[in-house]
Design a protein around this motif. Structure first.
Motif, PDB file in Angstrom:
ATOM      1  N   GLU A 110      29.853 113.568  54.826  1.00  0.00           N
ATOM      2  CA  GLU A 110      29.847 114.063  53.130  1.00  0.00           C
ATOM      3  C   GLU A 110      28.500 114.489  53.109  1.00  0.00           C
ATOM      4  O   GLU A 110      28.429 115.570  52.068  1.00  0.00           O
ATOM      5  CB  GLU A 110      30.119 112.826  52.426  1.00  0.00           C
ATOM      6  CG  GLU A 110      31.616 112.262  52.637  1.00  0.00           C
ATOM      7  CD  GLU A 110      31.997 111.164  51.611  1.00  0.00           C
ATOM      8  OE1 GLU A 110      30.981 110.527  51.060  1.00  0.00           O
ATOM      9  OE2 GLU A 110      33.169 110.967  51.607  1.00  0.00           O
ATOM     10  N   GLU A 111      27.474 114.192  53.552  1.00  0.00           N
ATOM     11  CA  GLU A 111      26.016 114.836  53.412  1.00  0.00           C
ATOM     12  C   GLU A 111      25.879 116.204  54.155  1.00  0.00           C
ATOM     13  O   GLU A 111      24.961 116.919  53.587  1.00  0.00           O
ATOM     14  CB  GLU A 111      24.910 113.742  53.469  1.00  0.00           C
ATOM     15  CG  GLU A 111      24.879 112.581  52.682  1.00  0.00           C
ATOM     16  CD  GLU A 111      23.909 111.902  53.077  1.00  0.00           C
ATOM     17  OE1 GLU A 111      22.497 112.133  53.626  1.00  0.00           O
ATOM     18  OE2 GLU A 111      23.785 110.365  52.652  1.00  0.00           O
ATOM     19  N   GLN A 112      26.402 116.345  55.286  1.00  0.00           N
ATOM     20  CA  GLN A 112      26.580 117.317  56.002  1.00  0.00           C
ATOM     21  C   GLN A 112      27.175 118.493  55.326  1.00  0.00           C
ATOM     22  O   GLN A 112      26.657 119.745  55.464  1.00  0.00           O
ATOM     23  CB  GLN A 112      26.913 117.233  57.390  1.00  0.00           C
ATOM     24  CG  GLN A 112      26.770 118.346  58.596  1.00  0.00           C
ATOM     25  CD  GLN A 112      27.064 118.205  59.800  1.00  0.00           C
ATOM     26  OE1 GLN A 112      27.294 117.032  60.187  1.00  0.00           O
ATOM     27  NE2 GLN A 112      27.086 119.299  60.616  1.00  0.00           N
TER      28      GLN A 112
ATOM     29  N   ASN B 133      19.325 118.016  59.834  1.00  0.00           N
ATOM     30  CA  ASN B 133      18.532 117.733  58.859  1.00  0.00           C
ATOM     31  C   ASN B 133      19.008 116.266  58.035  1.00  0.00           C
ATOM     32  O   ASN B 133      18.159 115.950  57.146  1.00  0.00           O
ATOM     33  CB  ASN B 133      19.087 118.820  57.912  1.00  0.00           C
ATOM     34  CG  ASN B 133      18.226 120.349  58.387  1.00  0.00           C
ATOM     35  OD1 ASN B 133      17.296 119.967  59.085  1.00  0.00           O
ATOM     36  ND2 ASN B 133      18.844 121.284  58.352  1.00  0.00           N
ATOM     37  N   VAL B 134      20.225 116.154  58.067  1.00  0.00           N
ATOM     38  CA  VAL B 134      20.662 115.032  57.278  1.00  0.00           C
ATOM     39  C   VAL B 134      20.319 113.862  57.974  1.00  0.00           C
ATOM     40  O   VAL B 134      19.655 112.882  57.276  1.00  0.00           O
ATOM     41  CB  VAL B 134      22.333 114.862  57.399  1.00  0.00           C
ATOM     42  CG1 VAL B 134      22.746 113.456  56.626  1.00  0.00           C
ATOM     43  CG2 VAL B 134      23.064 116.033  56.558  1.00  0.00           C
TER      44      VAL B 134
ATOM     45  N   TRP C  35      22.330 123.436  63.539  1.00  0.00           N
ATOM     46  CA  TRP C  35      23.665 123.641  63.017  1.00  0.00           C
ATOM     47  C   TRP C  35      23.742 123.988  61.438  1.00  0.00           C
ATOM     48  O   TRP C  35      23.041 123.379  60.737  1.00  0.00           O
ATOM     49  CB  TRP C  35      24.299 122.347  63.013  1.00  0.00           C
ATOM     50  CG  TRP C  35      25.053 122.031  64.514  1.00  0.00           C
ATOM     51  CD1 TRP C  35      24.757 121.331  65.382  1.00  0.00           C
ATOM     52  CD2 TRP C  35      26.143 122.858  65.185  1.00  0.00           C
ATOM     53  NE1 TRP C  35      25.215 121.530  66.497  1.00  0.00           N
ATOM     54  CE2 TRP C  35      26.206 122.386  66.421  1.00  0.00           C
ATOM     55  CE3 TRP C  35      27.005 123.871  64.467  1.00  0.00           C
ATOM     56  CZ2 TRP C  35      27.328 122.883  67.143  1.00  0.00           C
ATOM     57  CZ3 TRP C  35      28.053 124.210  65.140  1.00  0.00           C
ATOM     58  CH2 TRP C  35      28.277 123.744  66.479  1.00  0.00           C
ATOM     59  N   GLY C  36      24.359 125.326  60.970  1.00  0.00           N
ATOM     60  CA  GLY C  36      24.508 125.594  59.722  1.00  0.00           C
ATOM     61  C   GLY C  36      23.290 126.220  59.361  1.00  0.00           C
ATOM     62  O   GLY C  36      23.268 126.998  58.287  1.00  0.00           O
ATOM     63  N   GLY C  37      22.400 126.554  60.118  1.00  0.00           N
ATOM     64  CA  GLY C  37      21.150 127.313  59.690  1.00  0.00           C
ATOM     65  C   GLY C  37      21.256 128.880  59.345  1.00  0.00           C
ATOM     66  O   GLY C  37      22.002 129.318  60.396  1.00  0.00           O
TER      67      GLY C  37
END
Length: 566
Positions: A340-342, A386-387, A461-463
């Protein structure tokens, strides 16, 4: 104030090592880029001071850590200071305009002059804001390049340490600690602390050791007979006591090192937990894929989607330091929290009033207005790494987490050759000199110029930007949008970029085309993308961003197709 980039100086003996020479070259290249960026934000008088300081500096210095103002980067433009500076003028101007406006209606000349003055002041404020924004961007760029230069310097110093200490411990934990110590010493020197004192202390210690050693040697010569009896008795005692304790101590010490660098859960639980997290991601992917059926009735659907996926080693390392020898059932609630935070999925409705013209039988035209409904679908992947970094890990847990990533928990076989499962951090990258004839294509040259700015950036990831670093599709999307070729594709996934391209036969591929791969992790369609640069090479966001040959077995097995940007 931030410091200017530091240039390392190595001896010919140091550079006789290929590893040191390569690292030193990268450090010099990074320092040159950083210095160029810093010069752009440094006033001319400061540049002159620095040049004079450089001329008078010793040519034999190994490091140049500046203490003078000439070596500092000017302070970052302050938004608060700017507001305070402009506030009195803006307030006074507003009061004057308020007073003038009372009389405008009765005097056309005053009103015209007032409007002209307002336009001029508006233009001034716009120009002032543009200058301020430009200064901020230039400062941020300089800061990042100086930071990158520092990282390259630490890598070079570490290679020199390994050359000078070939017998130093080679286990991953020791290597990490050695590099960590170099980072601390480097940071202290950059801050102007400890360098001179440390050298003086080391010299004093060496002198004391030499004196003590000489005294012991003199004593041994004059008491050699008694010393032999003492040594014989001591040796016998140590042999007997050692028989009972040596094996136990060695076993315990070795076990602590192995456990500290290893995942402690069973393979079955590690893999099962990763499958559970992947299942959550698959449900999210299905939700996004079915938006148009679950939210019907819109005239248009607009998508801005980050990649869905995670680094399985990051997940396993985090769960190890928090739960230690965990089972699949024990961590389910934590998986949901991390997930949920990612990820953040947002659906925003937008309504535009549009029109069209109709003509009746008599030739009369009329305008018809209608609502055009748009659903904006935005999926943000903040990155599992990052999370985890923002989680409440203790300092000890965080250090162990980083070691586990470096060692892959001593389970490198768990997730295969998946490019997404490589440990993060950036650093070493493969460079490549593109043939000059390929760079005669202006569009391709623009892409390469933008892409090479980020060589060495880590896979995240996601960057999708330099401030966060990149994943594969985020990197390619950024290059396409910012290379100056007039393209604008937004933030796409690898499969999204494939769908935007014209698919061409591999035999017709040319520099600047996109190359797609499938099956590098568990997703349908294209799972990885790079920019083809010719001669069987591509530049892509592996870990870190690097040039790579597409003719290796791994990339050949996962090859999907070639796409050309329209």
């Amino acid at each position: 104030m931030a410091k200017r980039p530091t240039r390392l100086r190595f001896t010919e003996d140091d550079l006789s090592s290929d590893a040191v020479k390569k690292a030193a070259g990268k450090a010099e290249k990074a320092a040159a880029k950083a210095e160029k960026a810093v010069d752009k934000i440094t006033p001319k008088k400061h540049r002159k001071l620095r040049q004079e300081a450089d001329v008078s500096a010793s040519r034999t210095a190994k490091l140049r850590f500046g203490k003078a103002k000439a070596d500092d980067i000017p302070p970052k433009p302050s938004g608060i200071k700017r507001t305070v500076t402009h506030a009195p003028v803006d307030t006074l101007s507003a009061n004057v305009h308020k007073s003038i406006s009372r009389y405008e209606d009765d005097n056309v000349g005053v009103q015209t002059a007032h409007q002209t003055e307002l336009g001029a002041e508006t233009a001034y404020h716009i120009a002032d804001h543009a200058v301020y924004s430009h200064k901020l961007k230039a400062y941020d760029k300089a800061e990042k390049l100086v930071s990158k230069s520092d990282k390259a310097n630490v890598n070079a110093l570490f290679e020199k340490f390994k050359k000078d200490n070939p017998n130093a411990s080679s286990n991953p934990l020791s290597r990490w600690r050695q590099k960590h110590n170099i980072k601390k010493e480097y940071a202290a020197a950059r801050a102007g602390k400890g360098g001179k004192a440390t050298a003086k202390g080391a010299g004093k210690t060496a002198k004391g050791v030499k004196s003590l050693t000489q005294k012991i040697a003199d004593f041994c010569v004059s008491h050699k007979t008694a010393l032999l009896w003492v040594l014989a008795i001591g040796l016998l005692f140590m042999v007997i006591s050692g028989m009972f304790s040596a094996c136990s101590t060695m076993f315990q010490g070795g076990t602590q090192v192995v456990l500290g660098t290893s995942f402690t859960a069973e393979d079955e639980d590690i893999l099962g937990t990763d499958e559970d997290y992947t299942a959550l991601e698959n449900d999210l992917r299905s939700q996004v894929d079915n938006i148009e059926s679950t939210h019907p009735g819109y005239d248009e659907y607009r998508y801005a989607l980050d990649e869905i996926g995670h680094n399985p080693y990051e997940l396993a390392a985090y769960l190890t330091v928090v739960f230690e020898d965990y089972t699949r059932e024990e961590v389910q609630a934590e998986l949901v929290r991390l997930f949920e935070e990612q990820y953040d999925l947002e659906l925003d409705e937008e309504v535009e009033i549009r029109s069209y013209t109709t003509t009746d039988e008599d030739g009369n035209t009329s305008t018809v207005y209608y609502e055009y409904r748009i659903l904006n679908v935005t999926l943000t992947n903040y990155g599992l790494g990052n999370v985890i970094a923002s989680s409440r890990l203790t300092a000890e847990q965080w250090e162990r987490y980083k070691v586990l990533l470096e060692t892959l928990g001593n389970r490198s076989y768990l997730f295969g050759e998946d490019v997404s499962s490589a440990p993060g951090g950036g650093g070493e990258y493969t460079d490549y000199d593109i043939p000059g004839e390929a760079l005669t294509d202006t569009a391709f040259a623009n892409m390469v110029r933008e892409a090479e700015k980020y060589l060495g950036y880590p896979y995240v990831w996601g960057g999708s930007s330099p401030s966060t670093s990149f994943d594969c599709s985020g990197f390619v999307s950024w290059v396409i949008n910012n290379c100056g070729n007039g393209w604008s594709v937004g933030r796409q996934t690898a499969n999204g970029l494939k769908n935007l391209c014209d698919i061409i036969p591999p035999s017709e591929a040319k520099p600047g085309d996109l190359i797609f791969f499938q099956g590098t992790y568990n997703t349908s369609g294209a799972s990885h993308v790079g920019i083809y640069v010719g001669n069987g090479m591509m530049i892509h966001c592996g870990d870190p961003i690097s040039y790579a040959s597409i003719e290796t077995n791994y990339w050949q097995q996962h090859f999907y197709c070639i796409g050309r940007i329209p």
